[in-house]
Design a protein around this motif. Structure first.
Motif, short mmCIF file in Angstrom:
data_model
loop_
_atom_site.label_atom_id
_atom_site.label_comp_id
_atom_site.label_asym_id
_atom_site.label_seq_id
_atom_site.Cartn_x
_atom_site.Cartn_y
_atom_site.Cartn_z
N PRO B 61 0.38 -1.42 0.24
CA PRO B 61 -0.11 -0.38 -0.20
C PRO B 61 0.62 1.19 -0.35
N THR B 62 1.26 1.31 0.48
CA THR B 62 2.57 2.29 0.55
C THR B 62 3.23 2.87 -0.43
N GLU B 63 3.30 2.16 -1.54
CA GLU B 63 3.91 3.00 -2.79
C GLU B 63 2.66 2.67 -3.46
N ARG B 64 1.41 3.03 -3.29
CA ARG B 64 0.25 3.85 -3.96
C ARG B 64 0.62 5.27 -3.86
N PRO B 65 0.17 5.99 -5.24
CA PRO B 65 -0.08 7.36 -4.88
C PRO B 65 -0.18 7.63 -3.58
N GLU B 66 0.14 8.71 -2.97
CA GLU B 66 -0.28 9.30 -1.69
C GLU B 66 -1.67 10.23 -2.70
N PRO B 67 -3.18 10.09 -1.74
CA PRO B 67 -4.60 10.29 -2.07
C PRO B 67 -4.64 11.87 -1.95
N GLU B 68 -5.67 12.52 -3.39
CA GLU B 68 -5.35 14.19 -2.90
C GLU B 68 -6.19 14.14 -2.31
N THR B 69 -7.51 13.73 -2.22
CA THR B 69 -9.05 14.47 -1.48
C THR B 69 -9.40 13.50 -0.55
N ARG B 70 -10.43 13.73 0.39
CA ARG B 70 -10.72 13.08 1.81
C ARG B 70 -11.47 11.36 0.96
N ASP B 71 -11.94 12.61 0.16
CA ASP B 71 -12.74 10.83 -0.25
C ASP B 71 -11.29 9.52 -0.43
N GLY B 72 -10.33 10.16 -1.28
CA GLY B 72 -9.38 9.50 -1.26
C GLY B 72 -8.77 8.37 0.09
N TYR B 73 -8.16 9.47 1.10
CA TYR B 73 -8.08 8.98 2.54
C TYR B 73 -8.17 8.22 2.96
N LEU B 74 -9.97 8.30 2.73
CA LEU B 74 -10.98 7.17 3.77
C LEU B 74 -11.14 6.20 2.85
N GLN B 75 -11.33 6.53 1.08
CA GLN B 75 -11.20 5.05 0.94
C GLN B 75 -9.82 3.84 0.59
N ARG B 76 -7.88 4.94 1.15
CA ARG B 76 -6.93 4.29 1.11
C ARG B 76 -7.35 3.63 3.06
N VAL B 541 -3.44 7.84 7.46
CA VAL B 541 -4.50 8.05 6.98
C VAL B 541 -5.91 8.71 6.91
N ILE B 542 -6.04 8.09 8.57
CA ILE B 542 -7.78 9.11 8.98
C ILE B 542 -7.50 10.50 9.55
N GLU B 543 -6.16 10.46 9.74
CA GLU B 543 -5.97 12.06 10.30
C GLU B 543 -5.66 13.34 9.27
N GLU B 544 -5.26 12.76 7.82
CA GLU B 544 -5.05 13.42 6.80
C GLU B 544 -6.50 13.30 6.08
N ALA B 545 -7.36 12.35 6.17
CA ALA B 545 -8.25 12.71 5.98
C ALA B 545 -9.31 14.00 6.33
N GLN B 546 -9.10 13.70 8.05
CA GLN B 546 -9.83 14.77 8.85
C GLN B 546 -9.62 16.04 8.97
N SER B 547 -8.44 16.12 8.15
CA SER B 547 -7.89 17.39 7.86
C SER B 547 -7.99 17.61 6.38
N MET B 548 -8.63 17.47 6.03
CA MET B 548 -9.49 17.90 4.70
C MET B 548 -10.31 18.49 4.84
N PRO B 549 -11.66 20.07 4.11
CA PRO B 549 -13.09 19.57 4.38
C PRO B 549 -13.64 18.98 2.98
N SER B 550 -14.47 17.82 3.50
CA SER B 550 -15.08 16.73 1.89
C SER B 550 -16.12 17.54 1.73
N GLU B 551 -16.62 19.47 1.57
CA GLU B 551 -17.19 19.73 0.64
C GLU B 551 -16.47 20.82 -0.69
N GLN B 552 -16.11 21.00 -1.66
CA GLN B 552 -15.05 22.03 -2.07
C GLN B 552 -15.69 22.44 -3.44
#
Lengths: 332, 552
Positions: B61-76, B541-552
């Motif tokens: 998993p660590t070699e996957r690209p780092e997600p860019e969105t909250r959704d991506g982080y939650l999916q990760r 990844v959860i902490e990353e996700a929670q530092s981003m807004p859900s809406e854009q």
């Protein structure tokens, strides 16, 4: 011992029993798995929220303080407030009491009305078809579990034929009276009819076991009495057989029957839990089950205390009647 | 299938080669299920099945690209959970209702029975009776946390935002909402709305309602405080018909929370009345007005003819209850009830075969799972935890134990939720693989015991028995079931101390926010209130996700 002293002694014993019930019910809370805060707080509640809820419910006090508070408040008629809804426990429980008493009385009336004639017929026509029918009925009645009978009656008479409603209670007996008083005889008759439709199935369900029990008791009691020498003597005197049976034998038979009736009435007040549950009858039984499921301790305690007290009072009355009918009891 | 630990690499590789396009399309479904924002952009941000390097590379998993969105982080996060298997992934529970042909009504994903959405199909469908398993625990809309109570009070109270049947956010008492800055959102309150008592709805009422939930010093210690997680308070905006809601930190899902929670009450009505009165009366803004209330027995509502939207189609609503499921079914069959809840699978045919009634089933927001404590043997081994997942025939459990009233799951988050990872498939039934993994874990011959509540969830004991049975069928594991009282089990799990939790237990988790974080954080993050797991990558990844807004 005089009759008055006898009653006083029994009354004091009753108070001790009620105190015992209250204390045991209180202690139960602390040996039952799962505490009240878990029942009230959401699964993911933070420890701070749990502490706050505990403080709000008074659960942060030491055990003996909680117990003494509880006893003191109970003596003043205060049974606390529901953990779940915040409603006064006493008002909640006493508002359910009429439904339970109605059901207990209705099923007792069915039971007494059916069982004593059945028992007498059975005893006086021993080894005749009527006797076999009555004994078979009482055997089946005693062996049939309440909940099964209730469900079968619902399936047949409510779902299949639509004669009775499946569950619930439209209004109480007293409300039906009120309707009759306020809205005239027509509306009153209709109200009583509705009341009867709702209470019939649960009362029959609850009354069946009881009917069977009393039938057996009456039958064996009658048989015993009819074999007594005083019966032979009265027969020899030439008294009519009906007088012998109903004035002499049945009267003596009724003494143990009344004892059992009283005990059963007490049981009915608390023991209708399953029947009430099957029919969603809004009485103490349903309240008790809901309180257990939600760990609503004030309601649970209040319900059990009321049931226990009811049981003690009923027994007290039975003792009094018994002693009145049979003075030997007082002498003991 | 674990990318990292499992020998089942061939399938992974295949997906790596062929699946990128398909996989992202599936992932796209993940965000569609009704969150306020759908940030999942096809082909880009999601946590796809395509690692950074070529499919021949070390597939971690660590070699996957780092997600860019909250959704991506939650999916990760969901992917990490799938691979490390802190749970035995079981089923998504269905809500199964019985419904009379006198009405038209469709069940909602969030288990709320919205009487406003009921319309009569025949003349007798005008007065609707709902028979549920329990009555309310009092009518104060902010002093409870149970669906049966919601089904009563929320016919008469409303929230700032609302949801449609599938969970998509709608406006309600707020006509507009926006993010002002980090930690501050603004709701514009609709004009011309009045409470049943006749008082007009004001921003003061809204601010008071929010504060009464989140601030223990305002009125009551509301058990709903955690539902509005992160919200610290609300205040009226000067000169505008609006309310600002403040949060501790960003609070990415704040609109999602207000669409699911936070009933609005009449400030002056609440302040002038005792708690007991508030628990037995209603002053809301909703489509139904309380007619009679008999605690624990029956609640009757009439249509609110002054409702701010079109008045409801039905003229009256009665809610009653029967704890016995057979009693509820009988009340439906005899025509006394129009909607009944929690129909057990064995009663379904009686309802289907009867003229005039039918079954309405819908996937709920509840996931059923077995938590395995990461800090005790043998569940500290990811291989062992995966083995349990391989050992069970989930398809058969859903088919036979649940009579198809369930969906198989592969991750903690449910399909349609924000953050759902559409690339993950349920673990296949592969007892040989399971036995091999048990050997690999070094725990061959171990005995385990599954704690399960009794009667809390649809066929919970039967599910637990099936799971333990499958595991016990393995040559090298012995498994049994311990039936527990739910309150006692919940007490051990929720006391904040992982040491007191059973090693292996069945639990269900409802998440009405339709956002993955409200499942992942409390249940699986190291500091979650009822966690059974600790994993650094997951936490990150959860902490990353929670530092981003859900809406854009």
């Amino acid at each position: 011992m005089s009759y008055g002293r006898f009653l006083l002694k029994r009354g004091l014993q009753g108070i001790v029993v009620v105190w015992g019930v209250v204390s045991i019910v209180f202690v139960l809370r602390f040996i039952t798995p799962g505490n009240a805060v878990d029942a009230v707080a959401p699964l993911d509640a933070s420890p701070e929220l749990r502490e706050r809820i505990a403080a709000e419910l008074g659960l942060d006090q030491p055990l003996y303080v909680q117990y003494l508070d509880y006893l003191w408040e109970l003596l003043q008629g205060d049974m606390g407030y529901s953990y779940i809804s915040g409603i006064e426990a006493s008002s909640m429980v006493f508002s359910k009491l009429p439904a339970t008493i109605e059901l207990a009385v209705a099923s007792s009336i069915i039971a007494i009305g059916l069982s004593i004639p059945l028992g007498v017929i059975s005893a006086t026509r021993r080894h005749e078809p009527a006797d076999y029918a009555a004994t078979t009925f009482s055997l089946v009645g005693i062996s049939t579990p309440n909940f099964w009978l209730g469900i079968m009656l619902i399936l047949l008479l409510s779902v299949q034929f639509g004669i009775f409603p499946t569950s619930g209670r439209a209004f109480g007996f007293v409300e039906a009276f009120r309707i009759a008083a306020n809205q005239g005889v027509g509306a009153g008759a209709d109200a009583f009819y509705q009341w009867l439709r709702f209470i019939t199935l649960p009362a029959v369900t609850l009354g069946t076991y009881f009917t069977a029990l009393i039938t057996r008791l009456t039958r064996s009691g009658m048989l015993e009495e009819l074999g007594q020498s005083y019966v032979r003597a009265t027969r020899a005197k030439g008294l009519p057989e009906s007088l012998i049976r109903y004035k002499h034998a049945l009267r003596n038979t009724l003494i143990p029957v009344i004892t059992v009736l009283g005990l059963q009435l007490g049981t009915l007040i608390g023991g209708a839990v399953i029947t009430e549950s099957v029919f969603s009858w809004p009485g103490l039984g349903t309240t008790l089950i809901n309180a257990i499921n939600t760990r609503d301790w004030p309601i649970l305690q209040a319900t059990l205390v009321v049931i226990g007290t009811g049981f003690v009072i009923v027994n007290l009355v039975v003792d009094a009647v018994y002693a009145y009918l049979d003075p030997q009891v007082v002498a003991e | 299938m674990s990318d990292k630990d499992s020998p089942d690499v061939s399938r992974r590789k295949f997906l790596g080669f062929a699946g990128a396009a398909t996989a992202t399309a599936v992932a796209g479904c993940g965000g569609n299920g009704g969150t306020d924002t759908d940030t999942d952009q096809p082909g880009g941000n999601g946590d796809t099945d395509e690692p950074t390097d070529t499919p021949t590379g070390d597939d971690t998993p660590t070699e996957r690209p780092e997600p860019e969105t909250r959704d991506g982080y939650l999916q990760r996060a969901n992917r990490v959970a799938h691979e490390q298997a802190p749970w035995v992934f079981l089923n998504r529970q269905y809500s199964v209702y019985g419904k009379s042909e006198d009405i038209e009504w469709q069940a909602r994903a969030d288990e709320f029975i919205d009487a406003y959405a009921i319309s009569p199909a025949t003349d007798s469908g005008d007065d609707v009776v709902i028979n549920q398993s329990q009555m309310d625990s009092g009518l104060d809309p902010q002093d409870h946390r149970a669906t049966p109570t919601d089904n009563i009070v929320m016919q008469a109270y409303e929230k700032l935002l609302d949801r449609d049947r599938e969970g998509a956010i709608l406006t309600s008492l707020a006509e507009d909402y926006s993010r002002q800055e980090d930690g501050v959102v603004r709701f514009h309150i609709r004009d011309g709305i009045s409470f049943h008592s006749g008082d007009d709805l004001t921003p003061e009422d809204v601010a008071y309602s929010v504060n009464r939930i989140v601030d223990p010093d305002t009125g009551i210690a509301s058990p709903q405080q955690d539902q509005l997680a992160g919200v610290t308070g609300a205040e009226v905006v000067d000169g505008e018909r609006a309310v600002d809601v403040m949060s501790d930190g960003l609070n990415p899902i704040v609109f999602s929370l207000f669409a699911s929670y936070g009933p609005i009450v009449n400030k002056s009505w609440i302040q002038t009345n005792e708690n007991a009165y508030i628990n037995q009366n209603i002053d809301g803004t909703g489509p139904f007005v309380l007619e009679t209330y008999e605690q624990g027995v029956e609640v009757v509502f009439n249509r609110n003819d002054n409702y701010w939207k079109e008045a409801a189609d039905i003229s009256s609503l009665t809610v009653t209850s029967a704890s016995e499921s057979s009693t509820r079914v009988n009340s439906l069959l005899s025509g006394e009830a129009d909607i009944i809840v929690n129909v057990p699978p064995q009663e379904v045919s009686r309802i289907e075969e009867n003229d005039g009634s039918s079954i309405a089933a819908t996937p709920s927001t509840r996931v059923i799972f077995n938590a395995m404590r990461y800090d005790v043997e043998p569940f500290d081994s990811p291989e062992f935890r995966q083995a349990v997942n391989y050992a069970i025939d989930l398809e058969s459990i859903v088919q036979n134990v649940l009579s198809t009233f369930g969906d198989q799951t592969a991750q903690p988050t449910l399909d349609g939720f924000f953050g759902f990872n559409g690339d993950l498939d349920p673990y296949p039934y592969d007892p040989e693989q399971a036995e091999a993994l048990v050997e690999e874990s070094g725990y061959a011959g171990v005995e385990v015991e599954l704690h399960t509540p009794v009667g809390r969830y649809l066929n919970d004991v039967e599910i637990a028995q099936a799971v333990a049975g499958y595991l016990d069928d393995l040559e090298n594991v012995t498994a049994s079931v311990n039936q527990r009282d739910f309150q006692a089990l919940a007490g051990e799990v929720t006391d904040g101390d992982i040491e007191t939790s059973p090693h292996w237990y069945l639990l269900g988790w409802g998440n009405a926010t339709f956002d993955a974080s409200q499942t992942l954080i409390p249940l699986l993050k190291s500091d979650g209130v009822l966690t059974s797991w600790s994993n650094d990558e997951f936490d990150r990844v959860i902490e990353e996700a929670q530092s981003m807004p859900s809406e854009q």
